[in-house]
Design an enzyme around this catalytic site. Structure first.
Site, PDB file in Angstrom:
ATOM      1  N   LYS A 139       0.860  -1.188   0.000  1.00 39.61           N
ATOM      2  CA  LYS A 139       0.000   0.000   0.000  1.00 39.61           C
ATOM      3  C   LYS A 139       0.894   1.235   0.000  1.00 39.61           C
ATOM      4  O   LYS A 139       1.945   1.258   0.679  1.00 39.61           O
ATOM      5  CB  LYS A 139      -0.867  -0.055   1.260  1.00 39.61           C
TER       6      LYS A 139
ATOM      7  N   SER B   2      -9.657   1.403   2.905  1.00 35.95           N
ATOM      8  CA  SER B   2      -8.822   2.215   2.046  1.00 35.95           C
ATOM      9  C   SER B   2      -7.765   1.437   1.260  1.00 35.95           C
ATOM     10  O   SER B   2      -7.260   1.951   0.269  1.00 35.95           O
ATOM     11  CB  SER B   2      -8.114   3.275   2.883  1.00 35.95           C
TER      12      SER B   2
ATOM     13  N   SER C 225      -9.668  -1.063   6.987  1.00 30.91           N
ATOM     14  CA  SER C 225      -9.122  -0.861   5.642  1.00 30.91           C
ATOM     15  C   SER C 225      -8.434  -2.057   5.012  1.00 30.91           C
ATOM     16  O   SER C 225      -8.094  -2.009   3.838  1.00 30.91           O
ATOM     17  CB  SER C 225      -8.156   0.316   5.644  1.00 30.91           C
TER      18      SER C 225
HETATM   19  N1  GLN Z   1     -13.197   3.270   6.368  1.00 33.31           N
HETATM   20  C1  GLN Z   1     -12.589   3.676   7.592  1.00 33.31           C
HETATM   21  C2  GLN Z   1     -12.344   5.162   7.577  1.00 33.31           C
HETATM   22  O1  GLN Z   1     -12.691   5.779   6.642  1.00 33.31           O
HETATM   23  C3  GLN Z   1     -11.342   2.901   7.835  1.00 33.31           C
HETATM   24  C4  GLN Z   1     -10.103   3.470   7.272  1.00 33.31           C
HETATM   25  C5  GLN Z   1      -8.880   2.652   7.564  1.00 33.31           C
HETATM   26  O2  GLN Z   1      -8.946   1.584   8.166  1.00 33.31           O
HETATM   27  N2  GLN Z   1      -7.738   3.197   7.181  1.00 33.31           N
HETATM   28  O3  GLN Z   1     -11.825   5.718   8.487  1.00 33.31           O
END
Ligand code: GLN
Length: 471
Positions: A76, A151, A175
């Site tokens: 990532k 994400s 994410s």
């Molecule tokens: N979808 C969650 C958020 O928007 C999780 C994001 C993540 O785990 N980086 O914060």
């Protein structure tokens, strides 16, 4: 699912293939499919060939190689690889070159893994669809009109479409698990502290954790084994000595009340069927389901969306255009700060900085931030209580299957609701894994198991058995 990593490793050791050929194969899939999917932001072709060549030399010299040697790994793009771009999918870091390797990258190098490139994400990992990337969304490999999740959407899509056998992502509120669910792969978030965050571009430091993507639980575990452990550069990382016994019976907690009003009925139905299958098919081990209560679970989402932005607002203060990354031209110092952030950050990032600053500000701190921390403690104690009688807790990973690109991007609350089943594990620091459960409208959905703190291998062991029972 069979282990892709072992398959490649065996072929390398028996000289049926070379690390170069393994890389060739994956790069050609990237070339064929990634124009459409957009899983990668950067492909490190030259470097990867150099790394593969070193593995081939080792094999030619008759040296013993690590299980991950020559295995392509996608990272990532919020994980730093020295001398290459680390954008976190933000305009503000578009031209930023990492000055050092993340701890996990050092560990991958020790294992002679081949880093193929950097994958797309929501800007600074904030989002659940990869649509918040400043460089365009990643599409779901199962249906390109839909999101890959987020994400870490790029890492999930890369593994799902065979561009890399395994990948790393980060998980602050789901994410890794949510895109794994949407793309039909395994996604594992370790216990908080089990993997060093050094060299991970921070989002919310008390929640962030690096974890793994693979097409099988075994491969997710192989990659985890390579990266875990204490690192002096991350004071929250810990040395653990987990001894895993071969259990004959697993008790799984089902929070019935919490699940009653939530997910898509088709997801619940698939879960029920999977429970039956696991109960009836396991000859060498038994699974028992027990109803548990998690009374604070419904408050987790609100709690997360206060604590996370508070930490975001503090972590992102470093992007002021003065030290590194994008700097806007302006006549005054404050003008430069303002313009840099105005130009560099996308709207979701700005929203979270604003909310975070608000909940931490004088007069609101007690009402929001402190209160959320209290709720967090209640969530932790709910799980502690549950784990007195169960080995793991089961949740769906996501309320439903992957949604359409654009469907939720103008409605932040609808997007945040996607995280309802994943944020609990982050708030409580627990390990959690999503494994493919089945399909709804021909699109993959996952089932999630949450384990005891630092019981990561115990959770992975159970997940391997459950995965085998579903196959
Ligand atoms: N979808 C969650 C958020 O928007 C999780 C994001 C993540 O785990 N980086 O914060």
């Amino acid at each position: 699912m069979a282990s892709r990593v072992r398959e490649i490793h065996d072929a390398l050791v028996s000289k049926k293939t070379s690390a170069r050929e393994v890389l060739d194969g994956h790069l050609s899939i990237i070339k064929k499919r990634d124009l459409e999917t957009h899983a990668f932001l950067d492909v490190h072709e030259e470097r990867a060939y150099r790394e593969a060549a070193r593995v081939d030399e080792k094999i030619a010299r008759g040296e013993k190689i690590d299980i991950l040697a020559g295995i392509p790994v996608a990272l990532k793009d919020n994980i730093c690889v020295k001398g290459t771009r680390a954008t976190a999918a933000s305009k503000i870091l578009e031209d930023y070159t990492a000055a050092y390797d993340a701890h996990v990258v050092e560990k991958l190098r020790l294992a002679s893994a081949v880093i193929v490139g950097k994958t797309n994400l929501d800007e600074f990992a904030m989002g659940g669809s990869t649509e918040n990337s400043a460089f365009g969304p990643t599409k779901n490999p199962h249906d390109s009109s839909r999101v890959a999740g987020g994400s870490s959407g790029g890492s999930a899509a890369a593994v799902a479409s065979g561009m890399a056998p395994v990948a790393l992502g980060s998980d602050t509120g789901g994410s890794i698990r949510q895109p794994a669910s949407f793309c039909g792969v395994v996604g594992f978030k370790p216990s908080y502290g089990r993997v060093s965050r050094s060299g991970l571009i921070a989002m919310a430091s008390s929640l962030d954790q690096i974890g793994t993507f693979a097409s099988s639980v075994e491969d997710a575990e192989i990659l985890f084994r390579a990266i875990e452990g204490k690192d002096p550069m991350d004071m929250t990382s810990v040395e653990t000595h987990e001894s895993v016994s071969d259990k004959k019976e697993y008790v799984i907690g089902v929070p019935e009340a919490f699940l009653a009003s939530g997910p898509d009925a088709r997801v619940l139905d698939l879960m029920q069927k999977s429970f039956k299958k696991a109960e009836s098919q396991s000859a060498s081990w038994r699974i028992k389901f027990e109803k548990i209560d998690l009374p604070s679970a419904p408050y987790a989402l609100a709690c997360y969306y206060i604590i996370m932005p508070a930490e975001v607002s503090s972590n992102l203060a470093r992007f002021d255009g003065m030290r590194y990354a994008h700097r806007a031209k302006a006549d005054t110092l404050f003008g430069a700060y303002e313009r840099t952030r105005e130009e560099g950050f996308g709207s979701e990032v700005k929203r979270r900085i604003a909310i975070g600053t608000y909940v931490l500000s004088h007069g609101y701190y007690d009402a929001y931030y402190l209160q959320a921390q209290r709720v967090r403690t209640l969530i932790v104690s709910d799980f502690t209580r549950a784990f007195e009688k169960v080995d793991a807790v089961v949740f769906p990973t996501t309320p439903s299957h992957a949604f359409k690109i654009g469907e939720k991007s103008s409605d932040p609350l609808a997007m945040y609701l996607e995280d309802i089943y994943t944020i609990q594990a982050n708030l409580a620091g627990l390990p959690a894994i999503s494994i493919p459960l089945g399909k709804v409208e021909n699109l993959p959905v996952g089932i999630q198991f949450i384990g005891k703190r630092f019981g990561d291998y115990a959770l992975l062991n159970f997940a391997k058995r459950f995965e085998a029972a579903l196959a």
